[in-house]
Design a protein around this motif. Sequence first.
Motif, PDB file in Angstrom:
ATOM      1  N   VAL A   1      14.524   6.148  -2.906  1.00  0.00           N
ATOM      2  CA  VAL A   1      13.431   5.348  -3.443  1.00  0.00           C
ATOM      3  C   VAL A   1      12.160   5.744  -2.698  1.00  0.00           C
ATOM      4  O   VAL A   1      12.189   6.038  -1.507  1.00  0.00           O
ATOM      5  CB  VAL A   1      13.709   3.829  -3.325  1.00  0.00           C
ATOM      6  N   LYS A   2      11.050   5.801  -3.421  1.00  0.00           N
ATOM      7  CA  LYS A   2       9.768   6.167  -2.818  1.00  0.00           C
ATOM      8  C   LYS A   2       8.730   5.116  -3.206  1.00  0.00           C
ATOM      9  O   LYS A   2       8.850   4.465  -4.240  1.00  0.00           O
ATOM     10  CB  LYS A   2       9.316   7.543  -3.314  1.00  0.00           C
ATOM     11  N   PHE A   3       7.696   5.006  -2.369  1.00  0.00           N
ATOM     12  CA  PHE A   3       6.619   4.059  -2.640  1.00  0.00           C
ATOM     13  C   PHE A   3       5.288   4.792  -2.635  1.00  0.00           C
ATOM     14  O   PHE A   3       5.068   5.707  -1.845  1.00  0.00           O
ATOM     15  CB  PHE A   3       6.591   2.952  -1.581  1.00  0.00           C
ATOM     16  N   SER A   4       4.393   4.335  -3.496  1.00  0.00           N
ATOM     17  CA  SER A   4       3.041   4.883  -3.514  1.00  0.00           C
ATOM     18  C   SER A   4       2.282   4.395  -2.288  1.00  0.00           C
ATOM     19  O   SER A   4       2.709   3.466  -1.608  1.00  0.00           O
ATOM     20  CB  SER A   4       2.301   4.407  -4.772  1.00  0.00           C
ATOM     21  N   ALA A   5       1.154   5.016  -2.039  1.00  0.00           N
ATOM     22  CA  ALA A   5       0.228   4.440  -1.075  1.00  0.00           C
ATOM     23  C   ALA A   5      -0.240   3.111  -1.663  1.00  0.00           C
ATOM     24  O   ALA A   5      -0.320   2.965  -2.894  1.00  0.00           O
ATOM     25  CB  ALA A   5      -0.957   5.377  -0.862  1.00  0.00           C
ATOM     26  N   PRO A   6      -0.529   2.116  -0.838  1.00  0.00           N
ATOM     27  CA  PRO A   6      -0.987   0.827  -1.371  1.00  0.00           C
ATOM     28  C   PRO A   6      -2.233   0.985  -2.245  1.00  0.00           C
ATOM     29  O   PRO A   6      -3.175   1.676  -1.866  1.00  0.00           O
ATOM     30  CB  PRO A   6      -1.293   0.019  -0.115  1.00  0.00           C
ATOM     31  N   VAL A   7      -2.202   0.352  -3.426  1.00  0.00           N
ATOM     32  CA  VAL A   7      -3.329   0.460  -4.367  1.00  0.00           C
ATOM     33  C   VAL A   7      -4.142  -0.828  -4.464  1.00  0.00           C
ATOM     34  O   VAL A   7      -5.173  -0.859  -5.126  1.00  0.00           O
ATOM     35  CB  VAL A   7      -2.864   0.898  -5.775  1.00  0.00           C
ATOM     36  N   GLY A   8      -3.663  -1.912  -3.865  1.00  0.00           N
ATOM     37  CA  GLY A   8      -4.442  -3.150  -3.825  1.00  0.00           C
ATOM     38  C   GLY A   8      -4.176  -4.105  -4.965  1.00  0.00           C
ATOM     39  O   GLY A   8      -3.369  -4.998  -4.839  1.00  0.00           O
TER      40      GLY A   8
END
Length: 184
Positions: free
Chosen positions: A153-160
């Motif tokens: 599983v991967k996560f994006s950089a926080p986008v707000g």
Amino acid sequence: ILCLPRSVAFSPRMSTRIRVGGVPEHFNIPWKIALESKMFEAEGLDVEFIEYPGGTGAMRQGLRSDQLDVAVALTEGLVADIAMNGRDVVIVGTYVQSPLNWAVVCGRESTLTGRHELRGATFGVSNMGSGSHIMATVLADQESWLVDPSPDVKFSAPVGRFDALRQGVNDRTFDAFLWEYFMT
């Protein structure tokens, strides 16, 4: 869940400003009604409600940076924050007792049709430690995607904000995100 820094001590009939943070969603309509009808003023309280579109993760930062006195946030995010960063905040009560329903949101041109197809996908997150991050992790755990040595599983950089999450799945910056069902 209501949460406040340990250093805050409230007393009845205090005349100080109380900064309350919450998401701009239906859960917090009672705060707005109370402010509009001056219910807090009648009790000698100067309450400011500050909207945090970035959710629990952003409110955790608001508590830590002294921008908030109280946060109305997700239990999971607050417990994770306390576990990771120490006990400088305290959970003082439950605000919504029913469990939230979470939607898995994909872009309008996505070909994904089921949870099983999300293995190895990149999930968008509003903030690390927010509901979108924690509940994607819970989903990955339920589906056994977190197995060592290499979690799948991967996560994006926080986008707000929610609108940035919506944009991210539509422009395929990431594959999916999780958000409370009734607000998506």
